[in-house]
Design an enzyme around this catalytic site. Sequence first.
Site, PDB file in Angstrom:
ATOM      1  N   CYS A  79       0.819  -1.208   0.000  1.00  0.00           N
ATOM      2  CA  CYS A  79       0.000   0.000   0.000  1.00  0.00           C
ATOM      3  C   CYS A  79       0.856   1.263   0.000  1.00  0.00           C
ATOM      4  O   CYS A  79       1.973   1.265   0.510  1.00  0.00           O
ATOM      5  CB  CYS A  79      -0.874   0.042   1.243  1.00  0.00           C
ATOM      6  SG  CYS A  79      -1.855  -1.422   1.468  1.00  0.00           S
ATOM      7  N   LYS A 109       6.634  -4.161  -4.040  1.00  0.00           N
ATOM      8  CA  LYS A 109       8.055  -3.802  -4.005  1.00  0.00           C
ATOM      9  C   LYS A 109       8.575  -3.793  -2.577  1.00  0.00           C
ATOM     10  O   LYS A 109       9.664  -4.264  -2.291  1.00  0.00           O
ATOM     11  CB  LYS A 109       8.226  -2.418  -4.641  1.00  0.00           C
ATOM     12  CG  LYS A 109       9.644  -1.916  -4.654  1.00  0.00           C
ATOM     13  CD  LYS A 109      10.467  -2.711  -5.632  1.00  0.00           C
ATOM     14  CE  LYS A 109      11.950  -2.401  -5.533  1.00  0.00           C
ATOM     15  NZ  LYS A 109      12.742  -3.498  -6.108  1.00  0.00           N
TER      16      LYS A 109
HETATM   17  C1  G6P Z   1       9.683  -7.953  -1.888  1.00  0.00           C
HETATM   18  C2  G6P Z   1      10.285  -7.481  -3.197  1.00  0.00           C
HETATM   19  C3  G6P Z   1      11.592  -8.216  -3.454  1.00  0.00           C
HETATM   20  C4  G6P Z   1      12.546  -8.020  -2.288  1.00  0.00           C
HETATM   21  C5  G6P Z   1      11.895  -8.442  -0.969  1.00  0.00           C
HETATM   22  C6  G6P Z   1      12.736  -7.982   0.211  1.00  0.00           C
HETATM   23  O1  G6P Z   1       9.264  -9.265  -2.008  1.00  0.00           O
HETATM   24  O2  G6P Z   1       9.378  -7.702  -4.275  1.00  0.00           O
HETATM   25  O3  G6P Z   1      12.200  -7.712  -4.637  1.00  0.00           O
HETATM   26  O4  G6P Z   1      13.699  -8.769  -2.503  1.00  0.00           O
HETATM   27  O5  G6P Z   1      10.622  -7.826  -0.813  1.00  0.00           O
HETATM   28  O6  G6P Z   1      12.744  -6.589   0.231  1.00  0.00           O
HETATM   29  P1  G6P Z   1      13.876  -5.680   0.827  1.00  0.00           P
HETATM   30  O7  G6P Z   1      13.411  -4.271   0.536  1.00  0.00           O
HETATM   31  O8  G6P Z   1      13.926  -5.961   2.291  1.00  0.00           O
HETATM   32  O9  G6P Z   1      15.139  -6.018   0.140  1.00  0.00           O
END
Ligand code: G6P
Length: 612
Positions: A2, A607
């Site tokens: 969100c 994301k």
């Molecule tokens: C989500 C995103 C991934 C990312 C993961 C961890 O699933 O789509 O691309 O690797 O979160 O996020 P962070 O911001 O902690 O690296």
Amino acid sequence: MCGIVGYIGPRDCVPIILEGLRRLEYRGYDSAGIALVKGGRIQVHKKAGKVAALAESVRINGNGLSGGLGMGHTRWATHGEPTDVNAHPHFDAASEIAIVHIGIIENYRAIKTALVRDGHTFVSATDTEVLAHLIGETYKTAGDLTTAVRLALARVEGTYGLVVLSSREPDKLVAARKGSPLIIGVGEGENFVASDAAAIVEHTRHVVYLEDGEVAEVTRDKVRTMTIEDVEVEKLVHEVTLELSQIERGGYEHFMLKEIHEQPETICNAMRGRLLVEEGDVKLGGLQNVLGKLLSARRIVITACGTSWHAALVGKYMLEQIARVPTDVEYASEFRYRNPIINIDDVVLLVSQSGETADTLAALREAKSKGATVLGIVNVVGSTIARESDGGVYIHAGPEIGVASTKAFTSQLTVLALVTLLLARARGMPREKGRLLAQELASLPQKVEGILTRDEQIKRIAEEFGDHKNFLYLGRGANFPVALEGALKLKEISYIHAEGYPAAEMKHGPIALIDEQMPVVVIVPKDAIHEKVLSNIQEVKARRGRIIAVANDDDTEIDQLAEFVIRVPRTYGFFGPIINVIPLQLLAYYIAVARGTNVDQPRNLAKSVTVE
Ligand code: G6P
């Protein structure tokens, strides 16, 4: 996940909010809404689907909707399907207040039951509407909106970043935060609230980061901050350095492709001013104060989610094999709930692109509460994980907008390599060896540049295999996590089922899947176990599996075995993942394009995952 954007000031808030919501689209969402106060009433428009659909609905049905006070929201469904009704903002029973919310109200069932008993009815399936009604109830006696929000939140368990407005007090927005990101943008005679600086950076670079348990009363000229218990808090105004061009596509068809192509530069940025090639050493300012702890650590625990977890796995190979420091890696979501055995001489490293991932943040707090030194390897400057760590290293990859992480991964690996070299030298690695490794690291951007010129070949492979339903990715050693990452990239954006395996483990099960319908992507650098991986490839070939190999320029044997060979330059073995992942990112990208999926906003994904 969100997103939130709110505005109060002399300008019309509608275009500001809609544009802000567009800037937040990359976070992943499935519905959007806007609320503003006009003529003593709150007007709400909300729509399942894209922000464009909301903008269209506002244009057609909004009747010239405009005003100086409003807020918008993009929703990533948790409680209740992505429908118009479940989209935010939500009203209280009297339709006097409206709320937008990120996070999860964990005790919403109990609150709802009590409210239903008192005669409340609900139109949506969301936890947020329950919170709106709770605030509405408190508002009856609290006297003012800020107090009502504070008192209601004192009864709430769970996480939130939220903004509330009231038709009775059309001169303020009230924002609050616990566990979900929220910032206040400070302008001249106008102020903003947002879950992400990207939503407001074209209007102001001055931001106040709300901390957990804080509430902000935002009027045109003032931001008053207090705790939920009503203790006034003095906040610092920070400056964000984000450039608008960094969050735009710059001529590329998708953010993901732009970010893949940025990697020579972002890898370089991760090393800039830190890698001392001549000395064969590394200087990391963010670790200065904790260097003693790091050097005396009995072990390092790295915890993360998603792609960052894959980076952590490579980090284990680097730290153990080069620096000889025992290293464990764990999913943050598991770590936080398993009451891990952490000693005060352990160092816990959190790897996170966003610095806001709920599970990683919770893991940080768990480790901290057990007395460990906690360090962040984070991209987003000023994010919660960065702020709550005892020290750390920014990866300086710039904003990553594509949901499928690419440049953040290679920058995380680069920083992990720097940390490794720093520790290795401090633990006795000779300068000469350090210099060789430093030279190799310094040469990586140019090598990545070379791979990026091969995308025509990768496009052809993508067209050949784009209609397949399953893929297997194999790698060994430090390239096993690369196989996991290659498979994850494909899943995320093309919706093809893909699995990553350590190549030798294949014969313990996955081999049963292999036939001519199964493309097998193998990462096979010319390292100490090259011959072993070739044997694994033979096993695939013997079962008519179709092989796509990522192999070094000087590997002549591989041509006999693989149907397609994507060439990559040689590098020092443990730095190989930084190079070898590039063709896999491109392969996933071009397969997704060939299948016509929405690469930058893949279905169901977010994301920045700010709920657990
Ligand atoms: C989500 C995103 C991934 C990312 C993961 C961890 O699933 O789509 O691309 O690797 O979160 O996020 P962070 O911001 O902690 O690296």
